[in-house]
Write an enzyme that holds these catalytic residues in place. Structure first.
Site, PDB file in Angstrom:
ATOM      1  N   LEU A 135      15.601  21.042 -41.150  1.00  0.00           N
ATOM      2  CA  LEU A 135      16.415  21.191 -42.351  1.00  0.00           C
ATOM      3  C   LEU A 135      17.757  21.849 -42.032  1.00  0.00           C
ATOM      4  O   LEU A 135      17.809  22.979 -41.536  1.00  0.00           O
ATOM      5  CB  LEU A 135      15.663  22.029 -43.390  1.00  0.00           C
ATOM      6  N   ASP A 136      18.847  21.126 -42.315  1.00  0.00           N
ATOM      7  CA  ASP A 136      20.222  21.615 -42.125  1.00  0.00           C
ATOM      8  C   ASP A 136      20.497  22.060 -40.692  1.00  0.00           C
ATOM      9  O   ASP A 136      21.376  22.889 -40.460  1.00  0.00           O
ATOM     10  CB  ASP A 136      20.522  22.769 -43.094  1.00  0.00           C
ATOM     11  N   GLU A 137      19.761  21.529 -39.730  1.00  0.00           N
ATOM     12  CA  GLU A 137      19.962  21.938 -38.342  1.00  0.00           C
ATOM     13  C   GLU A 137      20.160  20.754 -37.409  1.00  0.00           C
ATOM     14  O   GLU A 137      19.953  20.859 -36.203  1.00  0.00           O
ATOM     15  CB  GLU A 137      18.777  22.791 -37.869  1.00  0.00           C
TER      16      GLU A 137
END
Length: 289
Positions: free
Chosen positions: A231-233
């Site tokens: 997530l978001d990485e």
């Protein structure tokens, strides 16, 4: 034999780090009369990989991709190089996923309309109906696909069906406020870009800018990255940042943050469609201009 019109073309290549990589490509370009307008290269010593991007103009209007590949393949074989050719004028087909925030969508539509972004947007997909009037104004089909925890996988299959129907090259999550399933992330790997705020320190959950204001944050920013199952990485393409001070209230912080999100996402999409982004492990190599 495939023949295409003359104009600017983009060569992208990668191989293991070794002597003579640039020479084998530029020598072939010179011998075949292709004029190099722009060239970027980078040697990733950690990954042991070399990346190369060249914009060039063929000598005549009967430039043939097949002929280029047939002649270059023997030279590239020595380096075990993989490469691709793309006409610079080609417009990639980009689907936009949105929720209720319109600032990123509005910016991309404006930049397409004014010629700043060389893409086609044949479809906009949302889990809310709010932005349909904006899509209608631009004569773009808008699909409202509501989502609940029980219908998440079904809704994602509908999205994937639309991406296939509209022959989408790239999917842009322009503040699409949903976490994609692992299966969805896998199918969009390397073909989807997300944008999110980057507040330092990090603030997660509801009302992040209000949390930041309460802590007296001094920087607001945004990160655009490829979608993956972290997530978001995912691999970062572009980032933006701006200093702020005590005089800004939460609403003003939000406005500053949205401005940065717009520009950061625009640059990420532009770099991607201009073939300026290479994946190198979990990182990216980005040849900006």
């Amino acid at each position: 034999m495939q023949t295409t019109h003359s104009g600017t073309w983009i060569f992208t290549g990668s191989c293991s780090s070794q002597l003579g990589t640039v020479d084998v490509v530029t020598r072939y370009m010179a011998e075949s009369g292709n004029y190099i307008n722009e060239i970027h290269s980078f040697d990733d010593r950690v990954q042991g990989m070399f990346f190369l991007r060249i914009e060039f103009t063929p000598p005549s209007a009967d430039f043939s991709v097949a002929h280029f590949n047939d002649e270059f393949v023997e030279r590239a074989a020595e380096f075990d190089m993989t490469w691709a050719l793309s006409p610079a004028a080609k417009k990639e087909r980009v689907a936009i996923l949105v929720s209720k925030y319109d600032h990123c969508l509005n910016d991309l539509l404006f930049r397409v309309r004014t010629g700043q972004l060389n893409i086609d947007i044949p479809v906009i997909i949302s889990n809310h109906p709010d932005l349909e009037p904006l899509a209608k104004w631009h004569n773009i089909p808008y699909y409202h696909l509501p989502i609940t925890p029980d219908t998440k996988l079904e809704q994602e299959q509908q999205i994937l069906g639309l991406l296939a129907e509209y022959r989408i090259d790239l999917t842009v999550l322009a503040r699409y406020m949903q976490v994609l399933s692992p299966s969805m992330c896998q199918q969009l790997d390397g073909k989807a870009i997300n944008i999110h705020h980057s507040l330092l320190p990090g603030f997660k959950g509801a009302r992040p800018y209000h949390q930041a204001w309460e802590k007296g944050v001094k920087m607001v920013g945004a990160t655009a990255h490829y979608v993956n199952n972290d997530l978001d990485e995912g691999p970062i393409i572009t980032q933006g940042i701006q200093t702020v001070n005590h005089a800004l209230y939460p609403e003003q912080l939000i406005s500053k943050g949205q401005d940065i999100e717009r520009i950061t996402l625009f640059n990420a999409v532009r770099y991607h469609v201009e073939k300026r982004v290479f994946l190198s492990g979990k990182r990216t190599v980005v040849f900006d201009n």
